[in-house]
Design an enzyme around this catalytic site. Structure first.
Site, PDB file in Angstrom:
ATOM      1  N   GLU A 284      10.196  11.100   6.017  1.00  9.01           N
ATOM      2  CA  GLU A 284       9.573   9.788   5.744  1.00  9.01           C
ATOM      3  C   GLU A 284      10.542   8.881   4.992  1.00  9.01           C
ATOM      4  O   GLU A 284      10.225   8.410   3.901  1.00  9.01           O
ATOM      5  CB  GLU A 284       8.315   9.968   4.875  1.00  9.01           C
ATOM      6  CG  GLU A 284       7.255  10.898   5.412  1.00  9.01           C
ATOM      7  CD  GLU A 284       6.124  11.150   4.402  1.00  9.01           C
ATOM      8  OE1 GLU A 284       6.232  10.740   3.225  1.00  9.01           O
ATOM      9  OE2 GLU A 284       5.132  11.763   4.795  1.00  9.01           O
ATOM     10  N   GLY A 286      12.472   5.625   3.718  1.00 10.64           N
ATOM     11  CA  GLY A 286      12.263   4.183   3.673  1.00 10.64           C
ATOM     12  C   GLY A 286      13.551   3.497   3.258  1.00 10.64           C
ATOM     13  O   GLY A 286      14.282   2.928   4.079  1.00 10.64           O
ATOM     14  N   CYS A 353       8.101 -19.210 -14.460  1.00  7.05           N
ATOM     15  CA  CYS A 353       7.796 -19.326 -15.888  1.00  7.05           C
ATOM     16  C   CYS A 353       7.455 -17.980 -16.501  1.00  7.05           C
ATOM     17  O   CYS A 353       6.316 -17.725 -16.892  1.00  7.05           O
ATOM     18  CB  CYS A 353       6.642 -20.309 -16.081  1.00  7.05           C
ATOM     19  SG  CYS A 353       7.036 -21.906 -15.376  1.00  7.05           S
TER      20      CYS A 353
END
Ligand SMILES: *Cc1c(COP(=O)(O)O)cnc(C)c1O
Length: 425
Positions: A284, A286, A353
């Site tokens: 798996e 990524g 901000c």
């Protein structure tokens, strides 16, 4: 080989200059290299050649449809963590029979959706989830193929937010409870127990913890087999790290080396104990598929010289790339044009901000206002973690194929962001 390099003093993605991309598509923009993506997938596919193995790309790292399509065409399956991700796989033309569904909180609706598309396997993480899935499958007159995510309790030695295989993590079934949980699962009439999985963490530079986890899974598979619970696949998860180019950082293990060692152990298991006969191996990955295939292209708005620090204020921000704010991650920054202004030390910050809105700290950069910068190694957990904080539209995404840039996601407009909102009467 990096697909991002300077040619005549201008940083290029493959054969396309990043200045030209900024001019055509604006900034901030994620730019990916198709060749780099295919090479990363090939590292897995080549090491799996001739074996019963499936690479299920963990698409939460980068789920752009064009990326999914390119990988699906290479034979990839997908590791999903939501119903939304399954719909993306389908929209990209991926095969649901190569989809595995991970995650601790699958809803009834997500289970129904996945069952209706007959996905390969549910990676179940708890006993209540077993019961829910059993009920949902029964209600649909189906059997759900399941694997249990076992927590092998090995220390992946990575950042605490991305270590997932320790006892204190929310993920998986404790190793000591695994046998009992399998016995429970085997009793449930609408479940078909087919596999075992784990995922011990992310950005692992060394494969020793993965091989240790493999040994623990093998131990369990043998114990289960002795009880008549025969598993058909072993899913070792993802987690191989990539080179973020930070000075002094250890180089990650090459994918081929890791897979070579892993298959050698499986072969030895087979030879010595006749274990794992006919067992399929699932990965798996990524980050190691997409991480180094992309950069985040941004423009310098202002340089601000403070009393203690100099700030390079750019048009990308923590809403575009959250890793520095979230994990204090170090990401490499480079100007697109070589040999510009005199170098100075800057904190590279965005317009949001929040004091946490920074992309890089204390970097020597030769830049002037209006210049372009890239953040390297931004292909994984960049765009997929982007938000609309401060009503900032998410960046555009471009995939470069040689000298051709393809826009694969348009920049969001503010009007897109409030389109689903309404005033009260
Ligand atoms: C995130 C995740 C992955 C992928 O991890 P990488 O470190 O990107 O390879 C694989 N499996 C599961 C269950 C995950 O949650």
């Amino acid at each position: 080989m990096s697909q991002f390099s300077y040619k005549d003093g201008v940083l290029h993605a493959e054969g396309t200059s990043l200045s030209a991309i900024a001019e055509q598509f604006g900034t901030p923009t994620y730019v990916y290299s198709k060749a780099a993506l295919l090479a990363n997938f090939a590292a897995y596919a080549d090491a799996c050649r001739g074996r019963d193995a499936l690479v299920c790309y963990a698409m939460k790292a980068n789920s752009n449809l064009a990326i999914l399509d390119l990988l699906a065409r290479q034979g990839a399956g997908f590791d999903i963590v939501s119903g939304g991700e399954l719909l993306r796989v389908l929209a990209a033309g991926g095969d649901p029979r190569k989809v595995i569904f991970s995650g601790v909180g699958k809803s009834v609706e997500e289970m129904r959706l996945a069952l209706s598309h007959d996905i390969l396997c549910f990676n179940v993480e708890s006993i209540p989830e077993l019961h829910r899935l059993n009920e949902v499958a029964g209600g649909m007159g189906k059997k759900a193929r399941i694997s249990l995510r076992v927590n092998p309790n090995v220390d992946a030695k990575t950042h605490p937010y991305i270590a997932t295989g320790l006892k204190a993590n929310k993920f998986g079934v404790a190793f000591s409870d695994a046998l009992d949980t399998y016995r429970t699962a085997a009793q449930l009439p609408h479940l078909d127990v087919v596999g075992i999985d784990c995922h011990i963490g992310s950005q692992l530079l060394d494969d020793a913890p993965l091989l240790e986890a493999l040994d623990r899974l093998i131990e369990l598979i043998d114990q289960l087999g002795a009880e008549g619970i025969v598993l058909h696949h072993l899913d070792i998860g993802g987690g191989i790290g990539i080179d973020y180019r930070e000075q002094g950082e250890k180089a990650p293990v090459p994918v081929g080396d890791y897979l070579g060692r892993l298959f050698a152990r499986i072969d030895a298991w087979r030879a010595e104990r006749h274990g794992g006969n006919g067992i399929k191996v699932i990965f798996e990955p990524g980050r190691s598929i997409v991480g180094d295939t992309g950069v985040l292209l941004t423009k310098v708005e202002f340089l601000k010289h403070g009393e203690e620090k100099n700030f390079c204020i750019v048009d990308a921000a923590m809403n575009d790339m959250a890793r520095p704010a979230l994990y204090q991650a170090w990401m490499d920054m480079q100007p697109v044009l070589q040999g510009g202004a005199a170098a100075a030390t800057y904190d590279v910050v965005g317009p949001i901000c929040e004091s946490g809105d920074w992309l890089a700290r204390d970097r020597a950069l030769a830049v002037a206002a209006g210049d372009l910068l890239v953040m390297h190694t931004a292909g994984a957990y960049g765009m997929t973690m982007a938000s609309n904080y401060n009503t900032r539209g998410r960046a555009a995404e471009v995939i470069v194929d040689g000298s051709v840039p393809h826009l694969v996601r348009q920049r969001e407009n503010p009007a897109d962001l409030y389109a689903l909102e309404s005033l009260i009467k």
